[in-house]
Design an enzyme around this catalytic site. Structure first.
Site, PDB file in Angstrom:
ATOM      1  N   ARG A  55      -4.002  -8.770  13.619  1.00 20.98           N
ATOM      2  CA  ARG A  55      -4.337  -8.643  12.180  1.00 20.98           C
ATOM      3  C   ARG A  55      -4.576  -7.178  11.817  1.00 20.98           C
ATOM      4  NH1 ARG A  55      -9.291 -10.273  10.521  1.00 20.98           N
ATOM      5  NH2 ARG A  55      -9.280 -11.997  12.001  1.00 20.98           N
ATOM      6  N   TYR A 107       1.436  -3.464 -15.296  1.00 18.49           N
ATOM      7  CA  TYR A 107       1.991  -4.667 -14.684  1.00 18.49           C
ATOM      8  C   TYR A 107       1.083  -5.860 -15.011  1.00 18.49           C
ATOM      9  CZ  TYR A 107       3.236  -8.113 -11.255  1.00 18.49           C
ATOM     10  OH  TYR A 107       3.581  -9.298 -10.665  1.00 18.49           O
ATOM     11  N   ASP A 180      -0.182   3.654  -9.822  1.00 19.96           N
ATOM     12  CA  ASP A 180       0.856   2.713  -9.412  1.00 19.96           C
ATOM     13  C   ASP A 180       2.191   3.418  -9.649  1.00 19.96           C
ATOM     14  OD1 ASP A 180       2.820   0.774  -9.220  1.00 19.96           O
ATOM     15  OD2 ASP A 180       1.616  -0.812 -10.151  1.00 19.96           O
ATOM     16  N   LYS A 205       9.578  -3.625  -4.294  1.00 22.81           N
ATOM     17  CA  LYS A 205      10.582  -3.102  -5.237  1.00 22.81           C
ATOM     18  C   LYS A 205      11.458  -2.055  -4.549  1.00 22.81           C
ATOM     19  CE  LYS A 205       8.100  -5.595  -8.078  1.00 22.81           C
ATOM     20  NZ  LYS A 205       8.116  -7.008  -7.975  1.00 22.81           N
TER      21      LYS A 205
END
Ligand SMILES: Cc1ncc(COP(=O)(O)O)c(C=O)c1O
Length: 383
Positions: A55, A107, A180, A205
């Site tokens: 993890r 967003y 962002d 993206k």
């Protein structure tokens, strides 16, 4: 290669060779995917190799982090299971009671999280037109504001935030700035060099670029409390990226520069042609000289204005939906930043709280031949 020679390499070179790493054991040019969820403990009970459990610890994940970090000029980089989990890890790291200033136009799903989920977790969020620095200044509460969030170009209206200006205003009040930069990509903008403290990407993206991975990244200007908290939260909440996705992400990054420049060239050409289309009342693209953020974009975006644009359809919302229904080559789908061009009636997905006009179609220009893209779009818009 000496360290000095390596420092002189361009981002395009660094990414194409994924930093030039090879596998020590096999001499493989493409490193293997490390899938192990656990690691052998030494007989004396130590973990000398460093990795303990999958993890928090994975070599394939660290490879993707190293490439993204080099592209952004970051001191510390984390990849996470999605762009949303990257943003959420950063916000949760601020701790309860923190005040955050976020853009009105951003967003939509992250705006919804900030509006609907974050308050229950103890965050105080104010939305402001952060692209206007005087409004940003008024929204900041010195001493209480811990983070200012900027998205540039901002989805889906493609407004431009002034990164240097926002960093100045945030820092003067003791707040950090996070950007962002999903749609600018490190090919066109390096927010850390402009004063940003944290860069966030939906790596789903452009960074991955092939519409086959959901991933996120946080790139930190310094390895300090913000990065340590985000790393701890990624581990504690399990917001991790699987190694196979991390491998695909690194593979996508090798062609980032070529893909992003091709998409941006297509977007620019389409924006110019659409500006003269009878079926279109407005084109929203920061590369167009009349765009309100054009001068700022020219200053902080080097070499292109990105692959994203929106159009407003002259005959209104129904005509916009009908035009999107007529495309054959463009794919009618949400998301952005892949090699294939996507078209979307954005208000249908964002819902009633959105600042997105109902006649707006969002276009993610891919890397196809621009003449093919134009013919399809022109026909769909009744050209
Ligand atoms: C600008 C921007 N930021 C963040 C996100 C969220 O990323 P993800 O879907 O990888 O969680 C998206 C997704 O569309 C986005 O477009």
């Amino acid at each position: 290669m000496s360290d000095e020679d390596a420092r002189r390499l361009s981002a395009r070179t660094l990414a194409a060779q994924a930093l030039g790493r090879i596998d020590d054991e096999t001499r493989a040019l493409v490193p293997p995917i490390h899938l192990s969820s656990t690691f052998i403990r030494d007989p004396d009970n130590l973990y000398r190799a460093g990795d303990v459990y999958g993890r928090p610890d994975n070599a394939t994940v660290r490879e993707a982090e190293a490439v993204i970090g080099a592209l952004e000029g970051a001191a510390e980089t984390l990849v996470l299971g999605s762009g949303m989990s990257a943003a959420v890890a950063l916000f949760l790291g601020l701790g309860p009671g923190a005040h955050v200033v976020a853009p009105r136009a951003m967003y939509w799903a992250l705006r919804a999280w900030l509006a609907n989920e974050a308050p229950a977790l103890g965050l105080h969020v104010d939305f402001a037109d952060v692209e206007d620095l005087s409004q940003l200044e008024r929204a900041i509460k010195p001493g209480a504001t811990k983070l200012v969030w900027l998205e540039t170009p901002s989805n889906p209206l493609w407004g431009i935030g002034d990164i240097e200006g926002a960093a100045r205003v945030a820092h003067a009040a003791g707040a950090a700035l996070a950007v962002d930069s999903t749609c600018a990509t490190p090919v066109f903008t390096r927010p850390i060099a402009l004063g940003t403290d944290v860069v966030m990407h939906s790596a789903t993206k452009y960074l991955n670029g092939h519409s086959d991975v959901i991933a996120g990244a946080l790139c930190f200007a310094r390895d300090d409390t913000l990065s340590v908290r985000a790393r701890d939260i990624r581990k504690a909440h399990g917001l991790i990226l699987h190694p196979f996705e991390a491998f695909l992400l690194t593979r996508g990054l090798r062609t980032l520069d070529l893909r992003v420049r091709a998409a941006a060239a297509n977007a620019m050409e389409l924006a110019l042609r659409l500006s003269n289309h009878a079926g279109v009342s407005a084109v929203l693209y920061p590369g167009l000289p009349h765009h309100p953020g054009h001068e700022t974009a020219r200053r902080q975006m080097q070499g292109g204005f990105g692959g994203m644009l929106s159009i407003r359809v002259r005959d209104g919302a129904e005509a916009a939906v009908a035009a999107a229904a007529r495309v054959a080559l463009w794919k009618r789908a949400t998301s952005l930043g892949g090699v294939e061009s996507l078209i979307e009636h954005r208000a249908s997905i964002e819902g009633p709280d959105s600042p997105c006009p109902p006649d707006l179609l969002r276009l993610s220009a891919g890397i196809e031949d621009v003449e093919d893209l134009w013919r399809d779009l022109d026909r769909a818009l009744g050209g």
